[in-house]
Motif scaffolding. Structure first.
Motif, short mmCIF file in Angstrom:
data_model
loop_
_atom_site.label_atom_id
_atom_site.label_comp_id
_atom_site.label_asym_id
_atom_site.label_seq_id
_atom_site.Cartn_x
_atom_site.Cartn_y
_atom_site.Cartn_z
N ILE A 57 0.84 -1.19 0.00
CA ILE A 57 0.00 0.00 0.00
C ILE A 57 0.88 1.25 0.00
O ILE A 57 1.81 1.36 0.80
N THR A 89 0.03 5.46 -0.19
CA THR A 89 -0.97 6.52 -0.34
C THR A 89 -0.46 7.58 -1.31
O THR A 89 0.64 8.11 -1.14
N SER A 130 -5.90 2.26 5.51
CA SER A 130 -5.27 1.21 4.72
C SER A 130 -6.33 0.34 4.05
O SER A 130 -7.34 0.00 4.67
N TYR A 131 -6.10 0.01 2.78
CA TYR A 131 -6.98 -0.81 1.95
C TYR A 131 -8.24 -0.08 1.51
O TYR A 131 -9.19 -0.71 1.05
N THR A 167 -7.11 0.97 9.55
CA THR A 167 -7.09 0.07 8.41
C THR A 167 -8.45 -0.60 8.27
O THR A 167 -9.15 -0.81 9.27
N GLN A 183 -4.92 5.52 -3.40
CA GLN A 183 -3.96 4.59 -2.80
C GLN A 183 -3.54 3.54 -3.82
O GLN A 183 -4.39 2.89 -4.44
N GLN A 205 -2.23 -0.04 -4.60
CA GLN A 205 -2.23 -1.35 -3.96
C GLN A 205 -1.79 -2.39 -4.99
O GLN A 205 -2.38 -2.48 -6.06
N LEU A 228 0.57 -3.03 7.98
CA LEU A 228 -0.52 -3.40 7.09
C LEU A 228 -1.55 -4.28 7.79
O LEU A 228 -2.48 -4.77 7.16
#
Length: 521
Positions: free
Chosen positions: A112, A114, A135-136, A212, A251, A253, A327
């Motif tokens: 990840i 940003t 996160s995610y 997250t 973000q 990923q 994470l």
């Protein structure tokens, strides 16, 4: 009898019987006819030696190396990057030269990074609001989205249930939701189901909100976190009339691999393994010298000092430097999940050291017996004794301390889930130091324990050497003690009295912290 009880009874039975056969006693060391007493003496001798020789000054050189690595690798040491790979290689090489059995534990992650996180109120009063992407999260389109805010009414389960979202009231809008009651993933999922195009979650305590959603499949709409003060102000404004905002959260990923570093002594009983760990990865926003270069460097220095003693510990000592903690504890989780039931039972205890040199520190010890009566409850059987071992050491050095909850936001989480006695220390993240804590520890009330938490300024200038030294002493004492003697982990521990401190408004309460690594509310 459960697995934890069997493990602890086995430890108690084998400590006295087997330890003398595995010790490397010097000719000058007098042995008694009491094996348990000899084990205690060996433990005390080694712990004193390690506490004396493992210093913050020596450990600082590892922090300098981590900083240099970050400087050469886009400013961070995040899992899945060259910065983390180089950090892991450095730790590996140091331990290999010291004579440990060292291995890499490789696993897959969703990396990840940003790319954008900006929230701007465009009306009625234009201003920017600091926001941190979860996160995610899913991403907005480039340039962001513009929409009205719709505040979810505050109750015990704010934003956790479909009934919290009035029909049609959130369609095409950005949901403003207070933290609490359920995890962040559930909040943004319910907001999405109600027609919201994004979610802004505000803290329910002082400090910023780093969170997250728990995994790459959890994200439904762009989601970020803001402070309690900003959230309450926006909610109050929205109650008066329309509040228009622009939100840009994007973000990157992608699938990558990363690895833990695992090192253990060549000798010692494998079925009485003493394990200590810290996470080596940083966030992508900075070099992570306090979070968690500090725990990693302290653990490494104690391991190197242990090797130099040429002791042959009665119990196997295993050290771990986890990846992808930032994470969602992925490294520790992958490791524990990869163990067989017998291998898990071999681990007598786990101690975790995360952020042990916060610049405006408080000295937290994980609340193994739940004497604070806050949050998640006690750790597995034996955790209370680990807490007592740490607090007794701190008391012997006249170091003030207080409890902090096992809230599942650092790498002890998977070990607790596996029923392994756990403990450790922590010196604070984005939580705000109280006036009582400032009197107790020094520092400044009203600001974060670490104002550079998850930021670019978490560099060498962000280390409190006093806190660093205190906690390296804790690590050294634990290694020295448990390497030879596990009897204290099996003894009943009296429940400690909760450390009550005054909070704002004249109230009292126990102190907790917010790490924001797991999908908890």
């Amino acid at each position: 009898m459960n697995a934890t009880s069997r493990r602890l009874l086995a430890v108690a039975a084998t400590t006295a019987l087997a330890a003398p056969l595995l010790l490397s006693a010097s000719p000058a060391t007098a042995r008694s006819h009491d094996p348990a007493k000899d084990a205690a003496k060996d433990a005390a001798k080694l712990s004193r030696k390690l506490v004396r020789e493992a210093s913050a000054g020596d450990a600082y050189r590892h922090l300098e190396k981590f900083q240099a690595i970050a400087d050469s690798a886009n400013g961070n040491r995040a899992a899945g990057t060259l910065g983390h790979d180089a950090s892991a290689a450095y730790v590996y090489s140091q331990l290999k030269k010291a004579g440990y059995q060292v291995s890499y534990d490789t696993f897959d992650i969703t990396y990840i990074e940003t790319l954008a996180e900006k929230l701007t109120v465009t009306a009625p009063t234009p201003h920017d609001v600091e926001i941190v992407a979860m996160s995610y999260t899913t991403s907005t389109k480039e340039g962001g989205i513009a929409a009205d805010l719709a505040a979810v009414p505050v109750d015990a389960t704010t934003g956790c249930e479909p009934a919290d979202y009035a029909a049609g009231a959130f369609t095409g809008k950005i949901a403003l939701i207070q933290r609490g009651g359920c995890d962040f993933a559930t909040k943004q999922k319910e907001a999405a189901a109600a027609g919201a195009v994004a979610a802004v979650i505000y803290n329910n305590t002082a400090g910023s909100l780093n969170g997250t959603l728990g995994g790459p499949d959890a994200g439904k709409i762009p989601t970020g976190g803001i402070t309690q003060a900003e959230g309450q102000a926006l909610a109050a404004e929205a109650a008066k009339g329309a509040v228009k905002v622009s939100l840009d959260i994007r973000q990157l990923q992608e699938e990558r691999t990363t690895r833990n570093v695992i090192a253990e002594t060549k000798g010692g009983r494998a079925d009485r393994t003493v394990m200590l760990g810290s996470h080596l990865d940083s966030v992508t926003e900075g070099p992570g010298i306090n979070d968690n270069g500090s725990g990693s460097a302290g653990l490494l220095e104690v391991a190197l000092k242990l090797a130099k003693t040429h002791e042959k510990p009665a119990n196997k000592v295993r050290f771990a430097w986890w990846s992808a903690e930032e994470l969602g504890l992925l490294g520790a989780e992958a490791y524990v999940n990869g163990l067989t039931a017998a291998q898990r039972a071999d681990i007598a205890l786990y101690l975790n050291f995360d952020m042990i040199a916060s610049p405006n520190f408080a000295q937290f010890v994980y609340d193994g017996d739940d004497s604070d009566g806050a949050g998640a409850g006690p750790g597995p059987e034996g955790s209370a004794q680990l807490e007592k071992g740490i607090t007794d050491f701190l008391d012997s050095r006249n170091v003030p301390h207080e409890g902090t909850d096992f809230d599942g936001r650092s790498d002890y989480g998977p070990f607790i889930d596996a029923g392994i006695p756990s403990g450790g220390t922590f010196t604070g993240a984005e939580g705000i130091k109280s006036e009582a804590q400032a009197l107790k520890y020094g520092g400044e009330a009203g600001i974060a324990y670490d104002k550079c938490y998850h930021s670019a300024c978490d560099d060498l200038s962000n280390i409190n050497m006093k806190a660093f030294g205190i906690n390296i002493g804790v690590i050294a004492n634990a290694v020295g003690t448990y390497a030879h003697d596990l009897s204290s982990v099996t003894k009943p521990a009296a429940k400690a009295e909760a450390a009550r401190i005054p909070l704002k408004g004249g109230k009292t309460g126990t102190v907790s912290h917010s790490r924001g690594h797991t999908p908890t509310a």
